[in-house]
Design a protein around this motif. Structure first.
Motif, PDB file in Angstrom:
ATOM      1  N   TYR A  10      23.401  -8.936  24.142  1.00  0.00           N
ATOM      2  CA  TYR A  10      22.808  -8.148  23.062  1.00  0.00           C
ATOM      3  C   TYR A  10      22.801  -8.944  21.759  1.00  0.00           C
ATOM      4  O   TYR A  10      23.780  -9.586  21.389  1.00  0.00           O
ATOM      5  CB  TYR A  10      23.593  -6.856  22.866  1.00  0.00           C
ATOM      6  N   ASP A  11      21.671  -8.867  21.063  1.00  0.00           N
ATOM      7  CA  ASP A  11      21.579  -9.551  19.776  1.00  0.00           C
ATOM      8  C   ASP A  11      22.125  -8.653  18.674  1.00  0.00           C
ATOM      9  O   ASP A  11      22.659  -7.561  18.931  1.00  0.00           O
ATOM     10  CB  ASP A  11      20.133  -9.970  19.489  1.00  0.00           C
ATOM     11  N   GLY A  12      21.952  -9.057  17.453  1.00  0.00           N
ATOM     12  CA  GLY A  12      22.497  -8.297  16.330  1.00  0.00           C
ATOM     13  C   GLY A  12      21.868  -6.934  16.157  1.00  0.00           C
ATOM     14  O   GLY A  12      22.449  -6.029  15.545  1.00  0.00           O
ATOM     15  N   ASP A  13      20.663  -6.751  16.697  1.00  0.00           N
ATOM     16  CA  ASP A  13      19.991  -5.451  16.586  1.00  0.00           C
ATOM     17  C   ASP A  13      20.334  -4.535  17.752  1.00  0.00           C
ATOM     18  O   ASP A  13      19.832  -3.406  17.831  1.00  0.00           O
ATOM     19  CB  ASP A  13      18.474  -5.653  16.538  1.00  0.00           C
ATOM     20  N   GLY A  20      15.601  -7.118  27.114  1.00  0.00           N
ATOM     21  CA  GLY A  20      15.095  -6.269  26.043  1.00  0.00           C
ATOM     22  C   GLY A  20      15.662  -4.868  26.026  1.00  0.00           C
ATOM     23  O   GLY A  20      15.308  -4.049  25.180  1.00  0.00           O
ATOM     24  N   GLU A  21      16.568  -4.530  26.945  1.00  0.00           N
ATOM     25  CA  GLU A  21      17.150  -3.185  26.987  1.00  0.00           C
ATOM     26  C   GLU A  21      18.093  -2.984  25.811  1.00  0.00           C
ATOM     27  O   GLU A  21      18.813  -3.893  25.399  1.00  0.00           O
ATOM     28  CB  GLU A  21      17.897  -2.993  28.297  1.00  0.00           C
ATOM     29  N   GLN A  22      18.106  -1.755  25.279  1.00  0.00           N
ATOM     30  CA  GLN A  22      18.973  -1.469  24.150  1.00  0.00           C
ATOM     31  C   GLN A  22      20.398  -1.204  24.634  1.00  0.00           C
ATOM     32  O   GLN A  22      20.617  -0.580  25.672  1.00  0.00           O
ATOM     33  CB  GLN A  22      18.461  -0.251  23.361  1.00  0.00           C
ATOM     34  N   ASP A  23      21.339  -1.696  23.875  1.00  0.00           N
ATOM     35  CA  ASP A  23      22.754  -1.463  24.164  1.00  0.00           C
ATOM     36  C   ASP A  23      23.031   0.029  24.030  1.00  0.00           C
ATOM     37  O   ASP A  23      22.874   0.602  22.941  1.00  0.00           O
ATOM     38  CB  ASP A  23      23.612  -2.256  23.183  1.00  0.00           C
ATOM     39  N   PRO A  24      23.370   0.726  25.106  1.00  0.00           N
ATOM     40  CA  PRO A  24      23.579   2.182  25.028  1.00  0.00           C
ATOM     41  C   PRO A  24      24.657   2.569  24.029  1.00  0.00           C
ATOM     42  O   PRO A  24      24.624   3.680  23.497  1.00  0.00           O
ATOM     43  CB  PRO A  24      23.958   2.565  26.465  1.00  0.00           C
TER      44      PRO A  24
END
Length: 426
Positions: A10-13, A20-24
């Protein structure tokens, strides 16, 4: 050859650089709500979001499960979900009995029925609402990526009942059904009615005070037919009743009705039975069969009435002339006259405006049962020249046909029905 899984990076965002999945754990649930209803247990619960100070944001949770008042769980109830977004868009969703979804006040929204038994509503702003009607565990959930400013959940009665029925004796025989239902159901309410073995027909309502009225015309030969009326809204069956004109008459004969009303409904049934015999329709179950307290048919016979066309004595040639007159009594009582030709032919009734004939038959509007003795004067013109005058009434027809081999009984029953209707109204 075996490779180790890459895992998420996961990047800073808060999004994975690989997929490309969002960190839950980074999702802010401040704009998300979840409402669940589990019917099998008989309990209704609300599940929402909660502030997590360790994460400094809202998270989805059911740790503080709040049970709504038990009185909210009632048969045939529905629920209204209303919410207003920060962009001022307003929504109202209705969930009714039987797992049926009603949606109102929703613009630019797509409603999708999914194969797994769920319904989804989405719009371009990310609002999402789903309804699951799986057996034993129905629930509703809604969430949005746009912050919600207001949210309400209220209970509404989604019952609808066919309360009663009545008969209107007029130019025709009309059966009226009266319905009580909430406005949200009325928006798409229709009644589907089958008379005997005829095809089902769709009817819309008129507003009658604080109720809704559905009306249909019943031909006299159908008085003994079973009439099935089904009330629906948005495809959901709300109520179904079975009835008949014969049942209505039997009820009036059993009640403490006036003698005039009992006479009227009796003569109405005799008229129906005569129409069945004439039409050879369902003669194995006549309108009068098995009816208790039925008053004996009267011996009244239509009085003699002259009904011959009168020629204009000032002319010698008659290019158009009357060829006959009769009563059209199938559904609505009308007088129908016939002429030999429509070329340059015009007709007027009771001194009214002349009408150019487009057919060799011409008929009146519906005639009330209380006005069978009302005379109609037809004047037939060839251009501007009067050809003939014919004065006719329903009773004139009844007198003319009283001894007819096939029509006699029907003509006489029609006359007696009119006499009793006039006596009742008086």
């Amino acid at each position: 050859e075996t490779y180790e899984k890459l895992g998420h990076s996961y990047d800073g965002d808060g999004y994975c650089e690989t997929c490309g999945e969002q960190d839950p754990t980074s999702i802010d649930y401040s704009g998300y709500y979840y409402i669940a209803f589990k019917r099998s247990a008989g309990n209704y619960f609300y599940v929402g979001n909660a502030w997590d100070s360790s994460r400094d944001r809202y998270v989805a949770t059911d740790s503080a499960l709040t049970e709504l008042p038990s009185s909210i769980v009632e048969v045939d109830m529905g629920y209204v979900f209303s919410f207003v977004r920060n962009d001022d868009a307003s929504y109202t969703i209705y969930e009714g009995k039987g797992g049926k979804l009603f949606a109102g006040e929703i613009e630019n929204v797509n409603l999708t029925a999914n194969e797994n038994g769920t319904f989804s509503i989405t719009d371009s702003n990310g609002v999402y609402f789903s309804f699951n009607n799986s057996t034993g565990n129905n629930y509703i959930k809604w969430y949005t990526s746009v912050q919600v400013r207001e949210f309400t959940l209220i209970k509404v009665e989604l019952n609808a009942n066919i309360d009663s029925a009545s008969i209107t004796v007029g130019a025709d025989l009309t059966l009226n059904y009266y319905v009580t239902m909430v406005e949200v159901l009325a928006e798409d309410a229709k009644m589907y009615i089958t008379v005997g073995e005829n095809e089902e027909e769709e009817y819309t309502y008129t507003v009658d005070g604080d109720r809704y009225k559905f009306s249909l015309n019943i031909p006299p030969q159908c008085m003994a037919d079973l009439i099935t009326a089904t009330l629906k809204s948005n495809g959901l069956v709300l109520d179904t009743v079975e009835y008949s004109i014969q049942t209505y008459a039997q009820n009036k004969l059993n009640e403490s009705s006036s003698d005039e009303l009992k006479r009227l409904v009796s003569d109405m049934l005799y008229y129906g039975a005569a129409a069945q015999n004439y039409k050879d329709y369902n003669t194995g179950s006549l309108a009068t069969d098995g009816v208790e307290n039925l008053i004996d048919a009267s011996d009244a016979v239509a009085p003699e009435v002259s009904a011959s066309p009168v020629k204009n004595p000032e002319i010698d040639s008659y290019p158009v002339y009357f060829t006959g007159a009769t009563v059209w009594f199938d559904g609505v009582n009308k007088i129908r006259v016939k002429v030999n030709s429509i070329e340059n032919a015009f007709i007027s009734i009771n001194g009214g405006e002349k009408t150019e004939l487009e057919s060799t038959t011409y008929e009146t509007d519906g005639i009330l049962a209380t006005e069978f003795d009302k005379e109609f004067t037809f004047q037939l013109y060839y251009g501007e020249t009067l050809m003939q005058t014919l004065t006719y009434s329903v009773n004139a027809y009844a007198y003319k046909m009283k001894d007819h081999e096939s029509m006699g009984d029907l003509a006489t029953a029609l006359y007696r029905y009119g006499v009793s209707a006039e006596a009742y109204i008086a």
